[in-house]
Design a protein around this motif. Sequence first.
Motif, mmCIF file in Angstrom:
data_model
loop_
_atom_site.group_PDB
_atom_site.id
_atom_site.type_symbol
_atom_site.label_atom_id
_atom_site.label_comp_id
_atom_site.label_asym_id
_atom_site.label_seq_id
_atom_site.Cartn_x
_atom_site.Cartn_y
_atom_site.Cartn_z
ATOM 1 N N LYS A 115 0.947 -1.210 0.065
ATOM 2 C CA LYS A 115 -0.008 -0.172 0.014
ATOM 3 C C LYS A 115 1.031 1.305 -0.065
ATOM 4 O O LYS A 115 0.424 2.380 -0.455
ATOM 5 C CB LYS A 115 -0.846 -0.048 1.124
ATOM 6 N N GLU A 116 1.909 1.164 0.748
ATOM 7 C CA GLU A 116 2.876 2.197 0.796
ATOM 8 C C GLU A 116 4.434 1.899 0.380
ATOM 9 O O GLU A 116 4.607 0.767 1.172
ATOM 10 C CB GLU A 116 2.746 3.044 2.150
ATOM 11 N N ALA A 117 5.249 2.426 -0.241
ATOM 12 C CA ALA A 117 6.339 2.068 -0.854
ATOM 13 C C ALA A 117 7.378 1.706 0.268
ATOM 14 O O ALA A 117 8.080 0.691 0.394
ATOM 15 C CB ALA A 117 6.925 3.050 -1.809
ATOM 16 N N LYS A 118 7.545 2.432 1.238
ATOM 17 C CA LYS A 118 8.788 2.463 2.316
ATOM 18 C C LYS A 118 8.390 1.119 2.887
ATOM 19 O O LYS A 118 9.221 0.371 3.378
ATOM 20 C CB LYS A 118 9.011 3.555 2.937
ATOM 21 N N SER A 119 7.138 1.250 3.452
ATOM 22 C CA SER A 119 7.001 -0.064 4.617
ATOM 23 C C SER A 119 6.705 -1.493 3.696
ATOM 24 O O SER A 119 6.965 -2.334 4.039
ATOM 25 C CB SER A 119 5.674 0.254 5.021
ATOM 26 N N GLY A 120 6.418 -1.081 2.415
ATOM 27 C CA GLY A 120 6.284 -2.357 1.341
ATOM 28 C C GLY A 120 7.813 -2.872 1.446
ATOM 29 O O GLY A 120 7.942 -4.083 1.330
ATOM 30 N N LEU A 121 8.584 -2.124 1.169
ATOM 31 C CA LEU A 121 9.991 -2.781 0.794
ATOM 32 C C LEU A 121 10.814 -3.198 2.236
ATOM 33 O O LEU A 121 11.266 -4.143 2.235
ATOM 34 C CB LEU A 121 10.881 -1.608 0.089
ATOM 35 N N TYR A 122 10.416 -2.391 3.067
ATOM 36 C CA TYR A 122 11.059 -2.726 4.512
ATOM 37 C C TYR A 122 10.497 -4.339 4.972
ATOM 38 O O TYR A 122 10.952 -5.077 5.464
ATOM 39 C CB TYR A 122 10.738 -1.716 5.677
ATOM 40 N N SER A 123 9.265 -4.280 4.547
ATOM 41 C CA SER A 123 8.641 -5.696 5.113
ATOM 42 C C SER A 123 9.604 -6.766 4.333
ATOM 43 O O SER A 123 9.667 -7.953 4.981
ATOM 44 C CB SER A 123 7.124 -5.739 4.738
ATOM 45 N N PHE A 124 10.022 -6.694 3.307
ATOM 46 C CA PHE A 124 10.830 -7.782 2.463
ATOM 47 C C PHE A 124 12.259 -7.881 3.129
ATOM 48 O O PHE A 124 12.675 -8.943 3.527
ATOM 49 C CB PHE A 124 10.993 -7.357 1.032
ATOM 50 N N GLU A 125 12.725 -6.573 3.519
ATOM 51 C CA GLU A 125 13.956 -6.483 4.155
ATOM 52 C C GLU A 125 13.936 -7.205 5.463
ATOM 53 O O GLU A 125 14.959 -7.968 6.009
ATOM 54 C CB GLU A 125 14.712 -5.098 4.329
ATOM 55 N N ALA A 126 13.048 -7.045 6.179
ATOM 56 C CA ALA A 126 12.722 -7.640 7.682
ATOM 57 C C ALA A 126 12.475 -9.084 7.397
ATOM 58 O O ALA A 126 13.025 -9.730 8.232
ATOM 59 C CB ALA A 126 11.515 -6.828 8.059
ATOM 60 N N ALA A 127 11.895 -9.420 6.360
ATOM 61 C CA ALA A 127 11.843 -11.092 6.106
ATOM 62 C C ALA A 127 12.886 -11.580 5.988
ATOM 63 O O ALA A 127 13.303 -12.766 6.306
ATOM 64 C CB ALA A 127 10.673 -11.265 5.046
ATOM 65 N N MET A 128 13.986 -11.047 5.191
ATOM 66 C CA MET A 128 15.268 -11.619 4.796
ATOM 67 C C MET A 128 15.937 -11.657 6.300
ATOM 68 O O MET A 128 16.698 -12.881 6.495
ATOM 69 C CB MET A 128 16.034 -10.637 4.095
ATOM 70 N N GLU A 129 15.688 -10.755 7.075
ATOM 71 C CA GLU A 129 16.610 -10.452 8.232
ATOM 72 C C GLU A 129 16.148 -11.561 9.166
ATOM 73 O O GLU A 129 16.652 -12.409 10.008
ATOM 74 C CB GLU A 129 16.405 -9.082 9.083
ATOM 75 N N ILE A 130 14.628 -11.903 9.524
ATOM 76 C CA ILE A 130 14.260 -12.802 10.321
ATOM 77 C C ILE A 130 14.565 -14.209 9.917
ATOM 78 O O ILE A 130 15.104 -15.057 10.492
ATOM 79 C CB ILE A 130 12.448 -12.938 10.182
ATOM 80 N N GLN A 178 -4.111 10.794 -8.486
ATOM 81 C CA GLN A 178 -2.530 10.501 -8.329
ATOM 82 C C GLN A 178 -2.036 11.565 -7.087
ATOM 83 O O GLN A 178 -2.331 12.704 -7.158
ATOM 84 C CB GLN A 178 -1.685 11.074 -9.540
ATOM 85 N N ARG A 179 -1.506 11.009 -6.165
ATOM 86 C CA ARG A 179 -0.450 11.657 -5.272
ATOM 87 C C ARG A 179 0.590 12.412 -5.873
ATOM 88 O O ARG A 179 1.350 12.063 -6.894
ATOM 89 C CB ARG A 179 -0.053 10.903 -3.942
ATOM 90 N N ILE A 180 0.688 13.902 -5.518
ATOM 91 C CA ILE A 180 1.812 14.620 -5.944
ATOM 92 C C ILE A 180 2.703 14.829 -4.856
ATOM 93 O O ILE A 180 2.317 15.440 -3.740
ATOM 94 C CB ILE A 180 1.264 15.785 -6.628
ATOM 95 N N GLY A 181 3.907 14.504 -4.948
ATOM 96 C CA GLY A 181 4.827 14.621 -3.978
ATOM 97 C C GLY A 181 4.574 13.915 -2.831
ATOM 98 O O GLY A 181 3.991 12.659 -2.971
ATOM 99 N N GLU A 182 5.249 14.272 -1.671
ATOM 100 C CA GLU A 182 5.011 13.382 -0.466
ATOM 101 C C GLU A 182 4.066 13.888 0.541
ATOM 102 O O GLU A 182 3.825 13.155 1.711
ATOM 103 C CB GLU A 182 6.430 13.400 0.332
ATOM 104 N N ASP A 183 3.375 14.817 0.562
ATOM 105 C CA ASP A 183 2.284 15.529 1.483
ATOM 106 C C ASP A 183 0.765 15.433 0.645
ATOM 107 O O ASP A 183 0.689 13.956 0.397
ATOM 108 C CB ASP A 183 2.571 17.023 1.184
#
Length: 871
Positions: A115-130, A178-183
């Motif tokens: 749903k959100e890019a940063k949490s989406g990618l971190y979930s995979f990085e965390a999966a690798m760490e676990i 479309q969301r424009i920018g980060e806000d």
Amino acid sequence: MRINRVRYLKGPNYFSYKPTMFIEVDIEDLEFQPSDTILGFNETLVKALPGLEKHTCSIGYEGGFVERLNRGTWMGHILEHVAIELQTAAGIDVKRGKTITGEKPGIYYVTYSYKEAKSGLYSFEAAMEIAGRILKGEKAINAGHYIDQVADLYFKHKLGPSTEAIYDAATQAKVPVQRIGEDSLLRLGTGSRQKFVQATISSQTSNIAVENSCDKQLTKEILKSCGLPVPEGKVATSMEEIFEMAARLGFPLVIKPLNGRQGQGVITNIKNKDELFNVVNCLEQHVDKYILERYYEGNDYRLLVVDDSLIAASLRVPPFIIGNGKDTIQTLIKEENKNPLRGDGHEKAMSKIPLNHIVSCYLEKLDLTLHSVPDKGKIIQVVGNANLSTGGKAIDVTDQVHPTIKNIAVTAAKAIGLDIAGIDFICKDISKPFNNVEMAIIEINAAPGIRMHHFPSEGKKRDVGKAIVDYLFRSREESAIPIISVTGTNGKTTTARLINHFLSKEGVTVGMANSDGVYINNVSVDEGDCSGPVSARKILSNPAVDFAVLETARGGILREGLAFQQCEVGVVTNVTEDHLGIDGIDTFEQLVKLKRLIPEVVMEDGFCILNADDENVAKMADYSNGQIIYTSIDQENPNIRKAISGKMRAWFVDDSGWIVYASQGILLRILPCKEIPITIGGSARHNISNLLQAMAAAYTQGVPLNELKQKALSFTPDADLSKGRFNKQEMKGRTIIVDYAHNVAGMEAIYDTVSDFDKKRVITVLASPGDRKDEDIKNMAYTAAGHTDLIVIKEDDDLRDREQYEVANIIQAACLEKDMIKQQAVVVLNELDAFKKAWELSEPGDMLLFFYTDFDYVNEFFELVGKHQLQ
């Protein structure tokens, strides 16, 4: 294990119509260790993340994934499920995933929803760490830290609840958003029909109205001038003025910053001078100008007005704590803030109660501090207002609002000039008729938060986001310019150019993105291969554009997905083997599925234009919701005959060589093919196919048949209208044909077109992109060798991870296999030098075929010939 590549597939893509994470991961030696061979791995993983027991996996029932674990599966697949579960446990609604085995051992393409890019990618990085920790022998893994981090990233970077409500409502209404920018800025709609929303301020909101609402005293003066009830009060800038005004107004009072927002610094129900002194003394260091006004006894309501209608109403309750006789107010607030419904800022249904000077100042009024210990059962309000931003809660009362109060709210919004407004209203009972003695408008807010209406603490949810979207656009058609998307293997660029040509006219702005640039009204605004989503968005975001013609290539779909959710017209030219072995698309069947995405996203009232001469394209009709329009260069094609008998639309070429349009069982002859320049006297069958599809697409968008005829006759295959697509020039007795054909099917179409041309010899200049399989490169060479007398072999400037001479040597060796000798298959690596060599080897009467990569070299070559610098 290591991550090689990450792609965020934001739009509809090969795997899903929803945002999908694509990760290429190398599991290295774990390729030889499926899960059933790793002692204790499965048990430890499931114990750390028990939610995995509910995963169905491809088996289709709960427990399916654990069954796969115990039976033996590979780490790429395991990481997919763990990444999904970490997001799910963090409160993110994601489900779908798929893992594809790469061609090289250890390589996996892992895809899953996000749903959100940063949490989406971190979930995979965390999966690798676990997984890594378990593989190192850890027997107990606490996944809570990883889940909390996923949640923190998600709520920090996602849209706020008000903006998200509008985003979701637009998506539901099929309004492009479309969301424009980060806000919190959203673009709703596309092209010339787009509008913007930031928080709940729209591009139709008056700037002066926003300015007026931000000045609380001016707001009161405007409302009072209209006869609307406001508390009596004045602006004060010093302690002396505050007490003078207090004496004149009388207690109880309200004090608030002149330009405050979100209820910050508002202190209500000040009963005497001592309380007033304490409050001002506390606020003094934070506020320069105050409004002091009469306090009204009653409930605090928020009335939400959109486009002169009351959409929602909430009773707002200030935040409070209940004493237990042992903990301080500060401790009790901290405990309440652990409520899972409360979050930082606006991320959740309720905000955390602040622990700042505002709370301290309010408590000071009550002769309390954050360190006071209230008696057991004692209820203490801890903030002087009921705003959600300061920890209050909301109870929906929309159905209780008396009609006279509705009228007051709408009139107040009109008086200030706001199209979307939040009216803060004080009265004892919102269901009673308006009474100007006991009721008053406290404030009017631009950009009102709508979280309280979507997520009330009690009562019915009110879809204010939908009301705002409905106000901006009465229908999807009002919001979205028509999108004509063209995909396929060959002919995409020519078809897109033809459609652009047919749609272009005075007063209409056509935007086109294709393999050589981005064009607005035929003016280039970008160059290069622009057949992907980045370039498409440039067209869709341009406020001048009325029609979007988008060449949609495989590479862009695989990199990022589509730039749009739906299109009005989808065109598929053909599908042949090309670019296989890249990004998990290894088979022809997978390539067909990828191209089929365009028919799948055609709107129900849109049109899907399919080349019936390609069996795989014709079958895509089964996957489209749009009206099917078949095209064919053969009137006996079964799909054409079926369309005619079924009174469907179709475009085809009859036995006499005329283009025919069929509709409702009526056949209309349009033009003879041989008279249309792009058909090269009727010999370029591939261009006839492109022309049929372009005419079909333009006609669906209202271009009359007579106009289509004129436009077809005016489209010439030259460097102005059709750069690099069968551009033909006669120079010094030679015929030179320039084309971008870069696969076997494209080359065969060119050789077929020139087969009847008068010529002594054919000299071909040929390269192949380095990312093709060796077998594909050989097949291109075989095709050229079968149709040409001499071949000059070049290489692209971008070798695409090949070594220099590697591709050239493959081509030359393949030519030699076809009984050519080295003098007939010459290697000249640089493209311009290869063109020069072909010219040097040529004689008057020869035909030179330049299968180019960079058109700048073509221009430079023609310039050299024109200046007689080549003999």
